[in-house]
Design an enzyme around this catalytic site. Structure first.
Site, short mmCIF file in Angstrom:
data_model
loop_
_atom_site.label_atom_id
_atom_site.label_comp_id
_atom_site.label_asym_id
_atom_site.label_seq_id
_atom_site.Cartn_x
_atom_site.Cartn_y
_atom_site.Cartn_z
N ASP A 1 27.03 1.23 22.70
CA ASP A 1 27.00 2.59 23.25
C ASP A 1 25.94 2.71 24.35
O ASP A 1 24.84 2.17 24.22
CB ASP A 1 26.65 3.54 22.09
CG ASP A 1 26.84 5.00 22.45
OD1 ASP A 1 27.96 5.38 22.81
OD2 ASP A 1 25.85 5.76 22.37
N GLU B 1 24.31 -17.31 17.47
CA GLU B 1 23.88 -17.92 16.20
C GLU B 1 25.05 -17.99 15.21
O GLU B 1 25.00 -18.69 14.21
CB GLU B 1 22.78 -17.07 15.55
CG GLU B 1 21.46 -17.08 16.27
CD GLU B 1 20.53 -15.96 15.76
OE1 GLU B 1 20.81 -15.36 14.71
OE2 GLU B 1 19.54 -15.69 16.45
C1 NOJ Z 1 28.88 7.48 24.44
C2 NOJ Z 1 29.80 7.83 23.32
O1 NOJ Z 1 31.05 7.27 23.55
C3 NOJ Z 1 29.81 9.32 23.24
O2 NOJ Z 1 30.81 9.79 22.38
C4 NOJ Z 1 28.44 9.78 22.81
O3 NOJ Z 1 28.39 11.18 22.82
C5 NOJ Z 1 27.36 9.25 23.75
N1 NOJ Z 1 27.56 7.87 24.09
C6 NOJ Z 1 26.01 9.37 23.13
O4 NOJ Z 1 25.86 8.40 22.13
#
Ligand code: NOJ
Length: 551
Positions: A215, A266
């Site tokens: 993310d 790893e």
């Molecule tokens: C990207 C994620 O896909 C989204 O849904 C989220 O709100 C933001 N990152 C924050 O983590």
């Protein structure tokens, strides 16, 4: 080893896979509380096997107060009770693997929940303490520190800084959050943070996961000195647009991914990292997948391309060139849980920056018939491309964006932080319809649903589509099956001239044409393998794509 040797495309599964995104809270709900869960996923793996996908990616299911639907993690090593238990996860993983389906989990390293033990410790600790050094705390500006340290705007609206009250009750320092105030950003210059995440990676790798979707993979390092910055008014909320944004795409992130690449190595079995990085150009995006960094990154420039043949040809060409230039496969994606579903997005008639969403008062709402036709044509094109393709749950049913969700049901922090100015992303997150004639369309047995399902969704239910030869579901099954049979996930692409309004190329013996114009395009003497919409004769109608061979 030379770069060419490292970069030579191998047979790793992720180079050509079809990967299906599961948004756990909206996929299948075994407990009946209205929120999907891990046992629900396990119970529906057979449907995904039938669809033919190679892997699933699960959006976060870790312990979380759910202020951003799980992208606010309070414990990275446990499952939120809403979704089940670690034992449920292990069972789901085992069942997926038994069916030959790989499993990728979502890792959220840019920020934690404010309920994470580290952040709670930081709040209690003094300015300058090691506890605060795990996050980005700063003194405020102004005579009494009453102004935020800089002017950065949060992705969800409002500022990126929130002021804390110190242990003695006085107004204190400020902490940084690119997203909601309940999502404080870690300080990735701190080695303790780096070591913690190596350990979290190993925790899930030891359980047997095949990879991670990372993310905000472009946000973890902030520019030195945290200089002021205001994005252009039309910027997409997750970044993109401009090159030197002090909190997006800073070069320091690459050290983190080189480090993680070693952790992944790893383990046996081609474990993969896929970055969620919204960057201004494909050239920059390709830096995330150099041979010693991540394995894949989402191709958001492709996702954001409007229904325009010249732009689509250009982005495909550039994707193959730029990713190919660093020895990585391109990925392809049209929908996910953050964007308007592509069966609606491709027919929008007004600007709709990412994160805006569509609601009752939005201008330029899409025509449903044109949207679905374009959506099916776009997928028909996408699944013929070399590289790895990501699907988002529900697109195989042709689901449109849910555009009429009543205000009182909305849950996206974007909606609240902008006082309803931006609808946000709830419209692409509505629970799936499985059975037309069942409570909550078979999402569960009770009829509960955390977001209301539109009345007209019975016709998109999986059981209805299974029995309809022309359904979107059967189109997806056909495309995925033929893609595998003809090994279209790898190999080269030869461009063909199909006219200005088309995207046309050949993959071996298979020709692919999409008609993005307003007039039919004559294809000549051909044998069709796929038509995104059934038609007779050999003239490809507008908003349609086909795969065919020539004698
Ligand atoms: C990207 C994620 O896909 C989204 O849904 C989220 O709100 C933001 N990152 C924050 O983590």
């Amino acid at each position: 080893m030379t770069l060419e040797q490292i970069a030579a495309p191998g047979s790793e599964w992720w180079r050509s896979a079809v990967i299906y995104q599961i948004y756990p809270r909206s996929f299948a709900d075994a407990s009946g509380d209205g929120i999907g869960d891990l046992p629900g996923i396990t119970s529906r793996l057979g449907s995904l096997k039938e669809l033919g996908v190679d892997a699933i990616w699960l959006s976060p299911f870790m312990t979380s107060p759910q202020r951003d639907a799980g992208y606010d993690v309070a414990d990275y090593r446990d499952v939120d009770p809403l979704f089940g238990t670690l034992a449920d996860f292990d069972e789901m993983l085992a069942q997926a693997h038994a069916r030959g389906i790989r499993v990728i989990v979502d890792l959220v390293p840019n920020h934690s929940s404010d309920q994470h033990a580290w952040f709670q410790q930081a709040l209690k600790a003094a300015p300058g303490s090691p506890e605060r050094a795990r996050y980005i705390f700063r003194d405020g500006k102004g005579e009494n520190g009453e102004l935020p340290p800089n002017n950065w705007e949060s992705v969800f609206g409002g500022g990126q800084w929130t002021r804390v009250t110190e242990a003695d009750g006085t107004p204190g320092q400020w902490y940084l959050h690119i997203f909601d105030p309940t999502q404080p950003d870690f300080d990735w210059t701190n080695e303790e943070v780096r070591e913690e995440f190596r350990s979290i990676l190993r925790f899930w790798l030891d359980r047997g996961v095949d990879g991670f979707r990372v993310d905000v993979a472009h946000g973890m390092i902030k520019k030195d000195g945290l200089p002021d910055y205001v994005p252009p008014a039309d910027a997409d909320s997750m970044g993109g647009g401009e090159d030197d944004v002090p909190y997006w795409g800073q070069p320091g992130v690459h050290d983190i991914y080189r480090d993680w690449h070693k952790v992944m190595a790893e383990y046996d079995g081609d474990r993969a990292l896929c970055g969620e990085a919204w960057l201004p150009t494909l050239k920059k995006t390709s830096l995330w997948v150099r041979p010693d960094e991540m394995h894949q990154t989402f191709n958001f420039p492709y996702l954001m391309t409007p229904w325009d043949a010249a732009q689509l040809r250009a982005v495909i060409r550039e994707s193959l060139d730029e990713f190919g230039g660093v020895g990585a496969p391109s990925t392809w994606v049209l929908s996910n849980h953050d964007v308007v579903r592509h069966a609606s997005r491709l027919a929008l008639t007004a600007d709709n920056p990412q994160g805006e969403g569509i609601g009752p008062k939005s201008p330029g709402k899409p025509d449903a018939v044109i949207g679905l036709a374009r959506g099916r044509a776009a997928t028909t094109l996408m699944l013929s491309l070399p590289g790895s393709a990501y699907l988002y749950q529900g697109e195989e049913l042709g689901l449109p964006e849910a555009m009429e969700i009543p205000d009182e049901f909305r849950q996206d922090p974007t909606w609240f932080r902008t006082n309803g100015e931006r609808y946000g992303r709830d419209g692409c997150r509505v629970p799936l319809p499985w059975t037309a004639d069942a409570p909550a369309y078979g999402f569960n047995d009770t009829g509960a649903s955390w977001l209301p399902q539109p009345d007209e969704w019975a016709r998109f239910a999986r059981d209805v589509e299974e029995g309809d030869a022309g359904s979107t579901l059967n189109l997806y099954k056909l495309l995925i099956g033929l893609r595998r049979e003809h090994a279209l996930g790898s190999g080269s692409l030869v461009w063909e001239d199909g006219g200005d309004d088309t995207v046309a190329f050949r993959r071996g013996d298979i020709h692919v044409v999409a008609n993005l114009g307003t007039e039919p395009v004559e294809l000549g003497d051909v044998t069709f393998l796929v038509q995104s919409e059934a038609f007779t004769g050999t003239a490809l109608p507008p908003n349609t794509a086909a795969w065919f061979t020539k004698d």
